[in-house]
Design a protein around this motif. Structure first.
Motif, mmCIF file in Angstrom:
data_model
loop_
_atom_site.group_PDB
_atom_site.id
_atom_site.type_symbol
_atom_site.label_atom_id
_atom_site.label_comp_id
_atom_site.label_asym_id
_atom_site.label_seq_id
_atom_site.Cartn_x
_atom_site.Cartn_y
_atom_site.Cartn_z
ATOM 1 N N VAL A 1 -5.575 -5.547 -9.570
ATOM 2 C CA VAL A 1 -4.458 -5.566 -10.524
ATOM 3 C C VAL A 1 -4.331 -4.205 -11.210
ATOM 4 O O VAL A 1 -3.229 -3.649 -11.337
ATOM 5 C CB VAL A 1 -4.666 -6.685 -11.562
ATOM 6 C CG1 VAL A 1 -3.680 -6.555 -12.726
ATOM 7 C CG2 VAL A 1 -4.524 -8.048 -10.884
ATOM 8 N N LYS A 2 -5.472 -3.663 -11.606
ATOM 9 C CA LYS A 2 -5.469 -2.385 -12.332
ATOM 10 C C LYS A 2 -4.927 -1.233 -11.489
ATOM 11 O O LYS A 2 -4.214 -0.358 -11.985
ATOM 12 C CB LYS A 2 -6.906 -2.075 -12.771
ATOM 13 C CG LYS A 2 -7.097 -0.749 -13.492
ATOM 14 C CD LYS A 2 -8.585 -0.530 -13.808
ATOM 15 C CE LYS A 2 -8.856 0.923 -14.173
ATOM 16 N NZ LYS A 2 -10.301 1.211 -14.139
ATOM 17 N N ASN A 3 -5.262 -1.257 -10.212
ATOM 18 C CA ASN A 3 -4.989 -0.084 -9.377
ATOM 19 C C ASN A 3 -3.853 -0.234 -8.382
ATOM 20 O O ASN A 3 -3.415 0.756 -7.803
ATOM 21 C CB ASN A 3 -6.255 0.288 -8.581
ATOM 22 C CG ASN A 3 -7.384 0.760 -9.471
ATOM 23 O OD1 ASN A 3 -7.313 1.843 -10.044
ATOM 24 N ND2 ASN A 3 -8.417 -0.071 -9.620
ATOM 25 N N ALA A 4 -3.387 -1.449 -8.154
ATOM 26 C CA ALA A 4 -2.410 -1.603 -7.072
ATOM 27 C C ALA A 4 -1.054 -2.089 -7.565
ATOM 28 O O ALA A 4 -0.177 -2.412 -6.747
ATOM 29 C CB ALA A 4 -2.953 -2.538 -5.999
ATOM 30 N N THR B 1 0.110 -4.817 -9.179
ATOM 31 C CA THR B 1 0.496 -6.186 -8.882
ATOM 32 C C THR B 1 -0.016 -7.055 -10.018
ATOM 33 O O THR B 1 -0.652 -6.566 -10.942
ATOM 34 C CB THR B 1 -0.088 -6.640 -7.528
ATOM 35 O OG1 THR B 1 0.466 -7.908 -7.185
ATOM 36 C CG2 THR B 1 -1.591 -6.742 -7.567
ATOM 37 N N ASN B 2 0.278 -8.337 -10.010
ATOM 38 C CA ASN B 2 -0.370 -9.186 -11.008
ATOM 39 C C ASN B 2 -1.342 -10.156 -10.347
ATOM 40 O O ASN B 2 -1.291 -10.381 -9.139
ATOM 41 C CB ASN B 2 0.644 -9.894 -11.915
ATOM 42 C CG ASN B 2 1.691 -10.603 -11.136
ATOM 43 O OD1 ASN B 2 1.393 -11.412 -10.284
ATOM 44 N ND2 ASN B 2 2.954 -10.280 -11.436
ATOM 45 N N ALA B 3 -2.227 -10.687 -11.166
ATOM 46 C CA ALA B 3 -3.371 -11.435 -10.634
ATOM 47 C C ALA B 3 -2.955 -12.608 -9.750
ATOM 48 O O ALA B 3 -3.605 -12.893 -8.740
ATOM 49 C CB ALA B 3 -4.261 -11.919 -11.785
ATOM 50 N N ASP B 4 -1.873 -13.263 -10.094
ATOM 51 C CA ASP B 4 -1.451 -14.434 -9.323
ATOM 52 C C ASP B 4 -1.145 -14.122 -7.861
ATOM 53 O O ASP B 4 -1.110 -15.021 -7.018
ATOM 54 C CB ASP B 4 -0.182 -15.045 -9.942
ATOM 55 C CG ASP B 4 -0.517 -15.855 -11.169
ATOM 56 O OD1 ASP B 4 -1.706 -16.068 -11.439
ATOM 57 O OD2 ASP B 4 0.422 -16.279 -11.864
ATOM 58 N N GLN B 5 -0.881 -12.851 -7.588
ATOM 59 C CA GLN B 5 -0.554 -12.454 -6.212
ATOM 60 C C GLN B 5 -1.799 -12.142 -5.379
ATOM 61 O O GLN B 5 -1.677 -11.869 -4.192
ATOM 62 C CB GLN B 5 0.337 -11.193 -6.231
ATOM 63 C CG GLN B 5 1.619 -11.365 -7.006
ATOM 64 C CD GLN B 5 2.498 -12.451 -6.413
ATOM 65 O OE1 GLN B 5 2.695 -12.491 -5.218
ATOM 66 N NE2 GLN B 5 2.977 -13.361 -7.244
ATOM 67 N N VAL B 6 -2.943 -12.117 -6.016
ATOM 68 C CA VAL B 6 -4.145 -11.636 -5.328
ATOM 69 C C VAL B 6 -5.020 -12.808 -4.887
ATOM 70 O O VAL B 6 -5.381 -13.659 -5.697
ATOM 71 C CB VAL B 6 -4.968 -10.713 -6.255
ATOM 72 C CG1 VAL B 6 -6.193 -10.167 -5.509
ATOM 73 C CG2 VAL B 6 -4.108 -9.584 -6.798
ATOM 74 N N MET C 1 -0.738 -11.170 -2.489
ATOM 75 C CA MET C 1 -0.631 -9.806 -1.958
ATOM 76 C C MET C 1 -1.115 -8.840 -3.029
ATOM 77 O O MET C 1 -0.551 -8.886 -4.112
ATOM 78 C CB MET C 1 0.846 -9.545 -1.631
ATOM 79 C CG MET C 1 1.086 -8.546 -0.550
ATOM 80 S SD MET C 1 1.023 -6.860 -1.125
ATOM 81 C CE MET C 1 2.172 -6.821 -2.462
ATOM 82 N N PRO C 2 -2.122 -8.039 -2.798
ATOM 83 C CA PRO C 2 -2.922 -7.908 -1.570
ATOM 84 C C PRO C 2 -3.887 -9.082 -1.365
ATOM 85 O O PRO C 2 -4.208 -9.810 -2.310
ATOM 86 C CB PRO C 2 -3.717 -6.621 -1.821
ATOM 87 C CG PRO C 2 -3.083 -5.932 -2.954
ATOM 88 C CD PRO C 2 -2.480 -7.020 -3.796
ATOM 89 N N GLU C 3 -4.339 -9.193 -0.104
ATOM 90 C CA GLU C 3 -5.365 -10.156 0.242
ATOM 91 C C GLU C 3 -6.668 -9.393 0.488
ATOM 92 O O GLU C 3 -6.690 -8.425 1.233
ATOM 93 C CB GLU C 3 -5.000 -10.936 1.516
ATOM 94 C CG GLU C 3 -3.750 -11.762 1.369
ATOM 95 C CD GLU C 3 -2.503 -10.929 1.499
ATOM 96 O OE1 GLU C 3 -1.580 -11.117 0.681
ATOM 97 O OE2 GLU C 3 -2.420 -10.092 2.402
ATOM 98 N N LYS D 1 -7.777 -17.379 -6.193
ATOM 99 C CA LYS D 1 -6.431 -16.866 -6.423
ATOM 100 C C LYS D 1 -6.311 -16.575 -7.913
ATOM 101 O O LYS D 1 -6.791 -17.346 -8.740
ATOM 102 C CB LYS D 1 -5.399 -17.902 -5.985
ATOM 103 C CG LYS D 1 -3.993 -17.395 -6.130
ATOM 104 C CD LYS D 1 -2.979 -18.318 -5.506
ATOM 105 C CE LYS D 1 -1.611 -17.693 -5.734
ATOM 106 N NZ LYS D 1 -0.597 -18.279 -4.891
ATOM 107 N N GLY D 2 -5.711 -15.453 -8.229
ATOM 108 C CA GLY D 2 -5.594 -15.093 -9.640
ATOM 109 C C GLY D 2 -6.945 -14.834 -10.291
ATOM 110 O O GLY D 2 -7.085 -14.945 -11.510
#
Lengths: 64, 64, 64, 64, 64, 64
Positions: free
Chosen positions: D29-32, D34-39, D1-3, B53-54
């Motif tokens: 993060v670069k393309n969608a 969002t921020n890293a914590d959501q991924v 999100m995204p997963e 995550k992250g």
């Protein structure tokens, strides 16, 4: 392409797995207009303690 | 039908898994107009070295 | 974390989906030792022409 | 999100996994937006006896 | 091989998707010891009415 | 059980899908020691703008 993922219980023999990926790949080639080299099959095997049907783990069902 | 796949870290007890599949199945039956026998739940468990995550593996995070 | 994916037929109402994701999330929180903010649920909906049971597409089964 | 779910063969080192989840997360993060914590990234690793290409298990291919 | 599946909300532009699949593929090539031709990426996009976090559909959250 | 998920591009005809699910199901029944009623197949179809090989979207490849 296509990619096939099969979610199944652990415990199939190597021979069963060999047949499974071969026959699934042929089914895809025959019906989806691709060639075999493009097809991947991943078997995601879970122990009986990690899969359920009807809300009951397979590990806690009566043996079939 | 429906089929539910849960991606989670390894380490849940059998009791947790039993509750998880039972309660998820009930949630599906209640809301999706099906009966329990049609519902499968697969728990796809990954070690802490294989999930992030992250951008950080769970194995390399400070303990919660 | 955990991430839940539900493979189901198209056609559920917004109210059904609302209940489904809420109750599945509660099932995960209750049994997997996490809090709701960590749980994502994705509904992967397929048309009846793209899902099968017993080798037969749902679109070609007699209506239930 | 995204997963993100990655289906791959077993056998990557911890260093490879660390890089894989870090770089995939950065790509998202670069393309969608969002921020890293959501991924989240889950590596679903299968033994060579449970994955195939071209209808042949990796365990039965000539070594690369 | 590997196969990557990304579960995300609908609504990314073509340019975002182009970048996403390119950068994820590079992340896999760099870290997993394979070449780009072996890597597939599938974006499984769900409408905001079919994805939830914290038990709430994205369609029912306050706009970000 | 087992559950099969096939990630493929949009655009197969109904006849192709009918054959695909029928033949995959037979492949599973033959090799995995189950009966057809236990087998579900979900086709997760993505537009050419949402799937890539070699880091390039199918929509941006030269036609085959």
């Amino acid at each position: 392409m296509p990619e096939v993922v099969v979610y199944l219980l652990e415990g199939r023999s190597l021979e069963q797995k060999r047949g499974l990926v071969k026959d699934i790949t042929q089914a895809v080639v025959k019906n989806a207009g691709t060639n075999a080299d493009q097809v991947t099959v991943s078997l995601v095997e879970t122990p009986r303690t990690s899969k359920a049907k009807g809300g009951v783990l397979f590990s806690e069902m009566a043996p079939r």
